[in-house]
Design an enzyme around this catalytic site. Structure first.
Site, PDB file in Angstrom:
ATOM      1  N   ALA A   1       0.730  -1.207   0.036  1.00 35.18           N
ATOM      2  CA  ALA A   1       0.012  -0.058  -0.103  1.00 35.18           C
ATOM      3  C   ALA A   1       0.914   1.222  -0.108  1.00 35.18           C
ATOM      4  O   ALA A   1       0.848   2.148   0.745  1.00 35.18           O
ATOM      5  CB  ALA A   1      -0.989   0.148   1.280  1.00 35.18           C
TER       6      ALA A   1
ATOM      7  N   GLU B   1      10.593   7.600  10.314  1.00 36.73           N
ATOM      8  CA  GLU B   1      10.594   8.098  11.762  1.00 36.73           C
ATOM      9  C   GLU B   1       9.145   8.249  12.439  1.00 36.73           C
ATOM     10  O   GLU B   1       9.088   8.539  13.732  1.00 36.73           O
ATOM     11  CB  GLU B   1      11.315   9.533  11.908  1.00 36.73           C
ATOM     12  CG  GLU B   1      12.899   9.445  11.832  1.00 36.73           C
ATOM     13  CD  GLU B   1      13.497  10.920  11.803  1.00 36.73           C
ATOM     14  OE1 GLU B   1      12.738  11.823  11.649  1.00 36.73           O
ATOM     15  OE2 GLU B   1      14.489  11.012  11.919  1.00 36.73           O
TER      16      GLU B   1
ATOM     17  N   HIS C   1       6.847   5.934   1.380  1.00 38.30           N
ATOM     18  CA  HIS C   1       7.831   4.867   1.023  1.00 38.30           C
ATOM     19  C   HIS C   1       8.698   5.373  -0.039  1.00 38.30           C
ATOM     20  O   HIS C   1       9.886   4.897  -0.017  1.00 38.30           O
ATOM     21  CB  HIS C   1       6.693   3.779   0.460  1.00 38.30           C
ATOM     22  CG  HIS C   1       5.950   3.203   1.600  1.00 38.30           C
ATOM     23  ND1 HIS C   1       4.621   3.197   1.490  1.00 38.30           N
ATOM     24  CD2 HIS C   1       6.265   2.409   2.746  1.00 38.30           C
ATOM     25  CE1 HIS C   1       3.865   2.669   2.712  1.00 38.30           C
ATOM     26  NE2 HIS C   1       5.262   1.974   3.352  1.00 38.30           N
TER      27      HIS C   1
ATOM     28  N   VAL D   1       7.005  12.044   6.130  1.00 37.22           N
ATOM     29  CA  VAL D   1       6.497  12.723   5.254  1.00 37.22           C
ATOM     30  C   VAL D   1       5.212  12.890   5.456  1.00 37.22           C
ATOM     31  O   VAL D   1       4.605  12.173   5.836  1.00 37.22           O
ATOM     32  CB  VAL D   1       6.667  11.883   3.783  1.00 37.22           C
ATOM     33  CG1 VAL D   1       6.079  12.834   2.646  1.00 37.22           C
ATOM     34  CG2 VAL D   1       8.198  11.571   3.567  1.00 37.22           C
TER      35      VAL D   1
ATOM     36  N   ARG E   1      -2.891   3.534   6.200  1.00 33.30           N
ATOM     37  CA  ARG E   1      -3.992   3.222   6.713  1.00 33.30           C
ATOM     38  C   ARG E   1      -5.118   4.604   6.585  1.00 33.30           C
ATOM     39  O   ARG E   1      -6.133   4.635   6.656  1.00 33.30           O
ATOM     40  CB  ARG E   1      -3.934   3.234   8.169  1.00 33.30           C
ATOM     41  CG  ARG E   1      -3.319   1.747   8.541  1.00 33.30           C
ATOM     42  CD  ARG E   1      -3.116   1.722  10.222  1.00 33.30           C
ATOM     43  NE  ARG E   1      -2.399   0.685  10.588  1.00 33.30           N
ATOM     44  CZ  ARG E   1      -2.896  -0.431  11.000  1.00 33.30           C
ATOM     45  NH1 ARG E   1      -4.328  -0.653  10.696  1.00 33.30           N
ATOM     46  NH2 ARG E   1      -2.169  -1.575  11.146  1.00 33.30           N
TER      47      ARG E   1
ATOM     48  N   HIS F   1       3.031   4.654  -0.664  1.00 33.12           N
ATOM     49  CA  HIS F   1       2.741   5.981  -0.843  1.00 33.12           C
ATOM     50  C   HIS F   1       3.890   7.006  -0.752  1.00 33.12           C
ATOM     51  O   HIS F   1       5.255   6.103  -0.879  1.00 33.12           O
ATOM     52  CB  HIS F   1       1.629   6.471   0.336  1.00 33.12           C
ATOM     53  CG  HIS F   1       2.411   6.231   1.765  1.00 33.12           C
ATOM     54  ND1 HIS F   1       3.403   6.901   2.314  1.00 33.12           N
ATOM     55  CD2 HIS F   1       1.936   5.176   2.610  1.00 33.12           C
ATOM     56  CE1 HIS F   1       3.692   6.233   3.643  1.00 33.12           C
ATOM     57  NE2 HIS F   1       2.759   5.415   4.067  1.00 33.12           N
TER      58      HIS F   1
END
Length: 256
Positions: A33, A149, A38, A177, A188, A35
């Site tokens: 999933a 983080e 990542h 981010v 999520r 985004h």
């Protein structure tokens, strides 16, 4: 071209060839999933290493609620297309049967820092997280591994575990981010109802501005959040809340 590996043993054969050629490897473990958060870690890995490996595995042992596991977004085709566009070298898609041949009989248990905050709210969660991370680090055999983080407690525990077990992989922290409104990116977030998504940025705002953890808890509850915890720890404020069926975590730095 992005090469996809499903079998950990096959990947380790590939990694051996890279090592013999003197190529460095960066590793970004994910649960899919994907985004922009990542992708920021992926880009950093590409900038700092000769090759980059991304793993996608939804780890069942770290979910304390079977319904939460069932609802976790799975977007493999989209994820792979995103990684191809980023020109990622390798993707690892291990099966549960390969990673848990022992049936989770063997696990990593940390006895102090894993028992607070997330660990107190989700008993056993960090046993599962540290165990799967250790397995993936052993399989990847990377020079560097990148962790966000946003999951600050997890990052600290993974870093400590790597040091405790003399792992050769450097654990690299990557800044959170955020959306323009301050909400930390998370897989999520896509499950938030529209009204909850509108409310969600208040979590970051309150963590950043409330004078004390207790004041933050009170304000978040007034805003309609269910609060699991807010606590100040070593110059950082960490919190976990729920909006509808979605649980959000975040943290901010405190002080100078």
């Amino acid at each position: 071209m992005t090469a996809v590996f499903e079998n950990p043993s096959t990947w380790r054969g590939e990694r051996l060839q890279q090592t013999r050629a003197g190529l460095t490897l960066g590793f970004v473990p994910t649960m899919g999933a994907l985004h922009a958060g990542h992708l920021s870690m992926v880009r950093r890995s590409r900038a700092e290493n000769d090759r980059t490996l991304v793993s996608i595995f939804v780890n069942p042992t770290q979910f304390d609620d079977p319904d939460d596991l069932a609802r976790y977004p799975r977007t493999l085709d989209t994820d792979l297309e995103m990684l191809r566009r980023e020109r990622i070298d390798f993707v690892l898609l291990p099966a549960e049967a390969d990673l848990y041949r022992d049936g989770f009989r063997f696990r990593v248990t940390e006895t102090e820092r894993s028992k607070t905050l997330e660990g107190a709210c989700r008993p056993g969660h960090f046993d599962a997280v540290l165990t799967i991370v250790l397995k993936l680090l052993q399989i990847a055999e990377a020079d560097r591994a990148y962790f966000g983080e946003k999951d600050w407690q997890q990052l600290e525990l993974v870093r400590d575990m790597a040091a405790a077990f003399f792992l050769r992989t450097e654990i690299v922290p990557c800044a959170t981010v955020r959306e323009p409104d301050g909400l930390a990116l998370s897989s999520r977030n896509r499950r938030l109802a529209p009204a909850d998504r509108h409310k969600a940025p208040q979590f970051f705002r309150v963590l950043s501005t409330a004078p004390t953890p207790d004041a933050a808890v009170s304000e978040l509850r007034r805003e309609g959040f269910i609060v699991d915890y807010v606590d100040d720890h070593e110059g950082r404020r960490l919190g976990a809340v729920r909006l509808g069926e979605v649980r959000l975590i975040d943290n901010v730095t405190r002080g100078g």
